[in-house]
Design an enzyme around this catalytic site. Structure first.
Site, PDB file in Angstrom:
ATOM      1  N   HIS A 101       1.122  -1.183  -0.445  1.00  0.00           N
ATOM      2  CA  HIS A 101       0.056  -0.103  -0.205  1.00  0.00           C
ATOM      3  C   HIS A 101       0.787   1.586   0.021  1.00  0.00           C
ATOM      4  CE1 HIS A 101      -3.715  -2.671   0.104  1.00  0.00           C
ATOM      5  NE2 HIS A 101      -3.521  -2.620   1.247  1.00  0.00           N
ATOM      6  N   HIS A 172      -9.620   2.527   0.053  1.00  0.00           N
ATOM      7  CA  HIS A 172      -9.996   1.586   0.969  1.00  0.00           C
ATOM      8  C   HIS A 172     -10.795   1.089   2.311  1.00  0.00           C
ATOM      9  CE1 HIS A 172      -8.390  -2.275   3.236  1.00  0.00           C
ATOM     10  NE2 HIS A 172      -6.693  -2.399   2.684  1.00  0.00           N
ATOM     11  N   GLU A 306     -11.647  -3.307  -3.131  1.00  0.00           N
ATOM     12  CA  GLU A 306     -10.640  -2.109  -3.336  1.00  0.00           C
ATOM     13  C   GLU A 306     -10.332  -2.968  -5.326  1.00  0.00           C
ATOM     14  OE1 GLU A 306      -7.336  -2.924  -0.847  1.00  0.00           O
ATOM     15  OE2 GLU A 306      -8.612  -4.434   0.604  1.00  0.00           O
TER      16      GLU A 306
END
Length: 341
Positions: A101, A172, A306
């Site tokens: 991420h 997210h 996602e």
């Protein structure tokens, strides 16, 4: 559109979007984050349906990525490295041996600039500098949030770089359609428009394989309760500590990717996207996370859908490439459509 300043932090603002059906979405320029989604249920009662915090300090301290815009590269890159144009780039490993991420300080932990405001839309801008977290190229990123009267929350991502680079942006948000304080989402019924997923090893690293969902706990082509097979004897469920897997969405272009429905109160959320893939994550690593209104969020207390390029795509030749060439435009849209059944 209502804009308010944070009481403690300079240059951080909240933007409240509300439609004529009682759906409201609040976003902040800290991390280009969705901080709240409130929606009516079958009887008209309104509840918070995302896992979130009381104020921005929670997002600053938290490591769960609640509602955040994730980048420069969402999901995992194996061993924190990739090769582009014959050069190897090394990234920060913040998830065991993987880069996750965006690394140590991803897009979720920066203050974005307000770019434009409309009646029910707001866009944010961020420039990720050449070399930030190890990535090449000065990357100009815009993320726009729009809520309409068809209960569509549209998130439009655009980016350009002055060097060849890789980009994979997602949102997210953690959903619990029964309400953020109600515990496990095992009873939510899920449909995923996918015939295949990408397996992972014990580190959560993508193996590079593509596996069919048929005959496995990963088959949601017929709507199925999330918890129905969550505890099956499955190597992939063990490796992911539950559902934490990337699905290859059937078809191409802008299309229906998924739908989740909560039978007790009737709320639904459908996902549409032009991304090639989508990660299903069911809060496997939540552990007494202190959230909004004194809520305590536990394992499986929410699910995330996602939209993305597949994890480790820079290193996997059989996946859709996430390379953004100099001068090209990264341009993708994801829509979360809220409903009642």
């Amino acid at each position: 559109m209502k804009k308010t300043a944070d009481k403690d932090y300079k240059d951080i603002y909240y933007y409240a979007l509300e439609n004529n059906n009682g759906v409201s979405v609040t976003v902040t320029n800290y991390g280009a984050t969705v901080t709240s989604i409130i929606a009516p249920n079958r009887s008209g009662s309104k509840d918070e349906i995302t896992l979130t915090y009381d104020d921005v300090s929670g997002f600053m301290k938290g490591g769960c990525y609640f509602g955040a815009t994730v980048g420069r590269y969402a999901n995992r890159i194996n061993d924190g490295k990739f090769e582009l144009n014959g050069k190897e780039y090394k990234l920060f490993c913040n998830d065991s041996k993987n880069h996750l991420h965006g690394g140590k300080k991803g897009f979720d932990k920066v203050v974005w600039q307000e770019k434009s405001l409309g009646e029910n839309t707001v866009s944010f801008f961020y420039q990720s500098a050449d070399g930030e977290e190890g990535y090449p190229g000065n990357l100009d990123v815009t993320v726009e949030f729009t809520l309409d009267d068809d209960n569509n929350l549209k998130i439009h991502y655009m980016a350009q770089s002055d060097k060849d680079t890789i980009v994979n942006l997602t949102n997210h948000t953690y959903f619990n359609l029964a309400g953020h304080k109600t515990g496990s989402v095992a009873g939510h019924v899920l449909f995923i428009n996918s015939d295949s997923f990408t397996p992972v090893d014990v580190y959560g690293s993508t193996t590079g394989d593509i596996a069919g969902v048929s005959g496995t706990p990963f088959d949601f082509r017929i709507p199925t309760a999330i918890g129905a097979r969550m505890n099956d004897d499955s190597e992939q469920l063990r490796n992911g500590k539950g559902y934490d897997h990337n699905y290859i969405i059937n078809g191409s272009g802008y299309r229906h990717a998924a739908k989740a429905a909560e039978p007790q109160f009737g709320r639904t959320v459908s996902v549409y996207t032009d991304k090639p893939c989508m990660q299903l994550y069911c809060g496997n690593f939540l552990d007494a996370e202190k959230g909004k209104d004194s809520a305590v969020y536990e394992k499986h207390g929410a699910f995330c859908l996602e939209t993305q390029f597949a994890p480790d795509s820079p290193n996997q030749k059989n996946f859709v490439s996430p390379v953004l060439r100099k001068g090209e435009v990264y341009d993708f849209t994801t829509c979360y459509q809220f409903g009642i059944e």
